[in-house]
Scaffold this active site. Structure first.
Site, PDB file in Angstrom:
ATOM      1  N   ARG A 161       0.862  -1.178   0.000  1.00  0.00           N
ATOM      2  CA  ARG A 161       0.000   0.000   0.000  1.00  0.00           C
ATOM      3  C   ARG A 161       0.903   1.234   0.000  1.00  0.00           C
ATOM      4  O   ARG A 161       2.033   1.178   0.475  1.00  0.00           O
ATOM      5  CB  ARG A 161      -0.894   0.018   1.238  1.00  0.00           C
ATOM      6  CG  ARG A 161      -1.838  -1.177   1.355  1.00  0.00           C
ATOM      7  CD  ARG A 161      -2.630  -1.098   2.653  1.00  0.00           C
ATOM      8  NE  ARG A 161      -3.589  -2.181   2.757  1.00  0.00           N
ATOM      9  CZ  ARG A 161      -3.368  -3.351   3.352  1.00  0.00           C
ATOM     10  NH1 ARG A 161      -2.174  -3.587   3.908  1.00  0.00           N
ATOM     11  NH2 ARG A 161      -4.288  -4.301   3.389  1.00  0.00           N
ATOM     12  N   HIS A 252      -2.626   3.057  -6.233  1.00  0.00           N
ATOM     13  CA  HIS A 252      -3.198   1.832  -5.680  1.00  0.00           C
ATOM     14  C   HIS A 252      -3.443   0.787  -6.767  1.00  0.00           C
ATOM     15  O   HIS A 252      -3.430  -0.421  -6.497  1.00  0.00           O
ATOM     16  CB  HIS A 252      -4.499   2.141  -4.945  1.00  0.00           C
ATOM     17  CG  HIS A 252      -4.838   1.132  -3.892  1.00  0.00           C
ATOM     18  ND1 HIS A 252      -4.009   0.841  -2.827  1.00  0.00           N
ATOM     19  CD2 HIS A 252      -5.924   0.336  -3.736  1.00  0.00           C
ATOM     20  CE1 HIS A 252      -4.566  -0.084  -2.063  1.00  0.00           C
ATOM     21  NE2 HIS A 252      -5.732  -0.401  -2.602  1.00  0.00           N
ATOM     22  N   ARG A 255      -0.781  -1.753  -7.012  1.00  0.00           N
ATOM     23  CA  ARG A 255      -0.918  -2.871  -6.072  1.00  0.00           C
ATOM     24  C   ARG A 255      -1.886  -3.917  -6.616  1.00  0.00           C
ATOM     25  O   ARG A 255      -1.644  -5.117  -6.513  1.00  0.00           O
ATOM     26  CB  ARG A 255      -1.393  -2.326  -4.719  1.00  0.00           C
ATOM     27  CG  ARG A 255      -1.680  -3.372  -3.658  1.00  0.00           C
ATOM     28  CD  ARG A 255      -1.889  -2.651  -2.325  1.00  0.00           C
ATOM     29  NE  ARG A 255      -2.822  -3.332  -1.434  1.00  0.00           N
ATOM     30  CZ  ARG A 255      -2.467  -4.262  -0.560  1.00  0.00           C
ATOM     31  NH1 ARG A 255      -1.219  -4.678  -0.489  1.00  0.00           N
ATOM     32  NH2 ARG A 255      -3.385  -4.788   0.248  1.00  0.00           N
ATOM     33  N   HIS A 278      -4.356  -9.449   3.092  1.00  0.00           N
ATOM     34  CA  HIS A 278      -5.813  -9.443   3.159  1.00  0.00           C
ATOM     35  C   HIS A 278      -6.304 -10.447   4.195  1.00  0.00           C
ATOM     36  O   HIS A 278      -5.800 -11.570   4.273  1.00  0.00           O
ATOM     37  CB  HIS A 278      -6.421  -9.817   1.802  1.00  0.00           C
ATOM     38  CG  HIS A 278      -6.334  -8.735   0.789  1.00  0.00           C
ATOM     39  ND1 HIS A 278      -6.421  -8.957  -0.562  1.00  0.00           N
ATOM     40  CD2 HIS A 278      -6.171  -7.400   0.929  1.00  0.00           C
ATOM     41  CE1 HIS A 278      -6.305  -7.809  -1.205  1.00  0.00           C
ATOM     42  NE2 HIS A 278      -6.153  -6.858  -0.325  1.00  0.00           N
ATOM     43  N   TYR A 287      -9.324  -7.946  -5.975  1.00  0.00           N
ATOM     44  CA  TYR A 287      -8.110  -7.249  -6.385  1.00  0.00           C
ATOM     45  C   TYR A 287      -7.558  -7.814  -7.675  1.00  0.00           C
ATOM     46  O   TYR A 287      -7.062  -7.095  -8.534  1.00  0.00           O
ATOM     47  CB  TYR A 287      -7.040  -7.387  -5.287  1.00  0.00           C
ATOM     48  CG  TYR A 287      -6.929  -6.193  -4.387  1.00  0.00           C
ATOM     49  CD1 TYR A 287      -7.970  -5.845  -3.552  1.00  0.00           C
ATOM     50  CD2 TYR A 287      -5.789  -5.418  -4.363  1.00  0.00           C
ATOM     51  CE1 TYR A 287      -7.877  -4.760  -2.709  1.00  0.00           C
ATOM     52  CE2 TYR A 287      -5.681  -4.328  -3.520  1.00  0.00           C
ATOM     53  CZ  TYR A 287      -6.726  -4.000  -2.700  1.00  0.00           C
ATOM     54  OH  TYR A 287      -6.630  -2.922  -1.879  1.00  0.00           O
TER      55      TYR A 287
END
Length: 306
Positions: A161, A252, A255, A278, A287
């Site tokens: 992050r 982001h 990522r 996570h 994601y």
């Protein structure tokens, strides 16, 4: 918070402290929680026409909740944002009901507005590479360009992050083969560091004009202070405009791309979940933007009965 009774204000701060101490919530999350519940309590005070103590708050009804949500919607708030606010208010009430001994079922039965979740949009491999190259060209100062490349490379190459990358300290350099990262909820995970990410950080450190101090931020702003996320967000925005990439190409998104590219290369979904930090596998699935067929492929290959 002047429209809120002292008892309600004290209860709110006690709940925020509870979230900080026992839930490990991040400060940004706590700030959002406090703001959401404060807005609700202020509305209830105005709606009822009098200061609401704890006894009055225990009598909040579904009708009151609907009035608050209608007021918020009339102010133009998006359904997703309202759902987040409702979640914070319900969490506060669950805690308050347990502490004060009242039944919160009626209030908790208020339903969040429906909204379509926006799935993250990972970049293609070539687009991610081009974005990093373009990031370097956005500054006239070579050390700033090298710094920005190092940060964005950590997002894509290690799945960090942006807050985690900017949270690195001088003591973390030179980067080892693995980093121990403390993420959301103070959860620790171990992340491998690719040679490309290590090289990018080394290149930045060689020309950074500020001395490397173990306890200070690894990535420095123009005047030497800690680099904030806004600077990286701005430079990525300029780079994506130069390349003609969509607005979804954010820091982001790098990522997201880390996860998707690993899975596309044959990575295990559970292992990627660990790398991203996570708590839920369903979050990792979102994601990586994988479909059911891709999940079944992983299942068929990995399950012992396959």
């Amino acid at each position: 918070m002047s429209l809120i009774s002292p008892a309600a204000r004290d209860a709110l701060e006690a709940w925020v402290g509870h979230q900080r101490a026992l839930k490990g919530a991040a400060e940004n999350t706590l700030t959002a929680y406090r703001g959401d519940v404060t807005e609700f309590l202020a509305f209830i005070t105005a709606y009822k026409g009098e200061c609401q103590g704890l006894a009055a708050l225990a009598r909040i009804t579904v009708t009151d909740m609907r009035a608050w949500m209608a007021e918020a919607r009339s102010g133009g708030i998006a359904p997703r944002s309202l759902a987040r606010k409702l979640s914070a208010v319900k969490a506060f009430y669950r805690w308050l009901a347990e502490r004060e001994g009242f039944e919160p079922t009626a209030m908790l039965s208020a339903r969040a507005p429906k909204f379509q979740k926006k799935l993250p949009r990972p970049l293609a491999v070539d687009a991610a590479r081009n974005l990093i190259d373009a990031v370097e060209m956005q500054s006239q100062q070579p050390w700033v360009g090298a710094r920005d490349v190092a940060v964005v490379t950590l997002l894509w190459g290690c799945g960090l992050r942006i807050s985690e990358a900017l949270g690195l300290r001088g003591a973390d350099a030179p980067l080892p083969e693995t980093l121990r990262i403390t993420g959301k909820g103070n959860k620790e995970r171990v992340v491998p560091v690719l040679p490309a990410a290590r090289d990018a950080v080394d290149a930045y450190l060689r020309i950074c004009p500020y001395p490397l101090q173990p306890g200070q931020s690894l990535f420095r702003a123009i005047r030497g202070g800690a680099l904030g996320p806004g600077a990286i967000q701005k430079v990525v925005a300029r780079a994506r405009m130069q390349l003609g990439l969509p607005a979804s190409a954010t820091p982001h998104a790098m990522r997201h791309s880390f996860a998707t590219h690993l899975l596309d290369a044959g990575g295990d979904l559970r292992a990627i979940q660990e790398l991203l930090g996570h708590a839920s596998l369903s979050t990792t699935q979102a994601y990586t933007a994988v479909d059911t067929a891709r999940l079944m492929e992983v299942y068929d290959r990995a399950h012992p009965k396959a």
